[in-house]
Motif scaffolding. Sequence first.
Motif, short mmCIF file in Angstrom:
data_model
loop_
_atom_site.label_atom_id
_atom_site.label_comp_id
_atom_site.label_asym_id
_atom_site.label_seq_id
_atom_site.Cartn_x
_atom_site.Cartn_y
_atom_site.Cartn_z
N PRO A 170 -18.42 113.54 79.12
CA PRO A 170 -19.63 113.78 78.32
C PRO A 170 -19.36 114.68 77.11
O PRO A 170 -20.17 114.73 76.19
CB PRO A 170 -20.58 114.47 79.30
CG PRO A 170 -19.71 115.04 80.36
CD PRO A 170 -18.54 114.11 80.47
N PHE A 171 -18.21 115.38 77.13
CA PHE A 171 -17.92 116.31 76.04
C PHE A 171 -16.90 115.74 75.03
O PHE A 171 -16.37 116.48 74.21
CB PHE A 171 -17.44 117.65 76.61
CG PHE A 171 -18.48 118.29 77.49
CD1 PHE A 171 -19.69 118.71 76.94
CD2 PHE A 171 -18.28 118.45 78.85
CE1 PHE A 171 -20.67 119.29 77.74
CE2 PHE A 171 -19.25 119.03 79.66
CZ PHE A 171 -20.45 119.44 79.10
N SER A 172 -16.65 114.43 75.10
CA SER A 172 -15.79 113.84 74.06
C SER A 172 -16.59 113.75 72.76
O SER A 172 -17.83 113.70 72.79
CB SER A 172 -15.32 112.45 74.48
OG SER A 172 -16.40 111.54 74.40
N LEU A 173 -15.87 113.69 71.65
CA LEU A 173 -16.54 113.65 70.36
C LEU A 173 -17.47 112.43 70.26
O LEU A 173 -18.60 112.53 69.77
CB LEU A 173 -15.48 113.62 69.24
CG LEU A 173 -15.92 114.06 67.86
CD1 LEU A 173 -16.61 115.41 67.88
CD2 LEU A 173 -14.71 114.11 66.92
N GLU A 174 -16.99 111.28 70.77
CA GLU A 174 -17.80 110.05 70.68
C GLU A 174 -19.08 110.17 71.50
O GLU A 174 -20.15 109.76 71.06
CB GLU A 174 -17.03 108.83 71.22
CG GLU A 174 -15.74 108.52 70.53
CD GLU A 174 -14.56 109.21 71.19
OE1 GLU A 174 -14.61 110.44 71.40
OE2 GLU A 174 -13.58 108.54 71.52
N THR A 175 -18.96 110.74 72.71
CA THR A 175 -20.16 110.86 73.54
C THR A 175 -21.13 111.85 72.92
O THR A 175 -22.33 111.57 72.83
CB THR A 175 -19.79 111.31 74.98
OG1 THR A 175 -18.81 110.44 75.49
CG2 THR A 175 -21.01 111.28 75.89
N VAL A 176 -20.61 112.99 72.50
CA VAL A 176 -21.47 114.02 71.91
C VAL A 176 -22.20 113.44 70.68
O VAL A 176 -23.41 113.61 70.52
CB VAL A 176 -20.66 115.28 71.54
CG1 VAL A 176 -21.48 116.26 70.72
CG2 VAL A 176 -20.13 115.95 72.80
#
Length: 286
Positions: A170-176
């Motif tokens: 959930p803390f990947s750049l894409e998810t954020v």
Amino acid sequence: MSHEHRDNGPRRVGQVKEVTSLANPIIKDIKALSDKKTREQSGTFMAEGLKLVIDAIELGWTIRTLVYAKAAKGKPLVEQMAAKTVASGGLVLEVSEKVLSSITRRDNPQMVVGVFENRWKPLRDIRPAKGETWIALDRVRDPGNLGTIIRTADAAGASGVILVGETTDPFSLETVRATMGSVFAMPVSRATPEEFIAWKKQAGVSLVATHLAGSVDYRTIDYKTKPVVILMGNEQSGLPEQLSREADALARIPQQGLADSLNLAVASAVMMFEARRHLLSLSEAK
Ligand code: SAM
């Protein structure tokens, strides 16, 4: 009152570092946050854009580093966020656009990037009360789906998201990016299937699992009597038997047409808005 004592007062010289070199070690450390392992080890992650950085700081997330482009210097909101970062012990970097592009891997980067401490809600601390809706995701793979589901859960008034098994971060750049900031408003928890099942048995919730072979029309389920946990299956393989057999209802969204199934994020949206239909009204809407 002297300037030194004002919370948002001017920063002292030396609190903002100027960086133009891609080889700068602090920049290298920030860039390394695109790697999941580094995020886990450091307990930090990146969020791009002034809106997200403001949302995060206002919701009390701890900022470690604020990075902004030279062109953003002097903008009042950027200056305010820089002052808050310094006040909470963080670092402020003023960088060239080239450095910002390399951090976010974009040609037209946002002017501001924040590095924040991550937060996981321990599963044992989740004790859903009546009227609450949680969404649990079995091995969600796609960062865009996860981000969209977090954003939708927030919009539907759900209480949080539980990640079950090996999932995308959930803390990947894409998810954020895909959460549009809702990652800062939605508690996110993680559990193995076994932990999730053990938690469910004592949580006093109604577990509504969605399945293409479900026999119950999702519109006929009682979402009012108990707090509800909606369980969604993996994008490719759907829900495994180990989880589906724990469900109080196996729900299906009736479909027509050629498509075998709905996209995971779309099915999640349909379920959350149905489960909360009796709780959502325009008069309380934003
Ligand atoms: N091939 C997978 C399968 O056989 O289950 C398709 C998975 S679908 C893309 C991802 C998840 O979305 C499913 O596991 C289920 O939780 C949910 N889903 C999608 N369409 C649905 C529908 N019509 N009824 C109930 N759940 C659905």
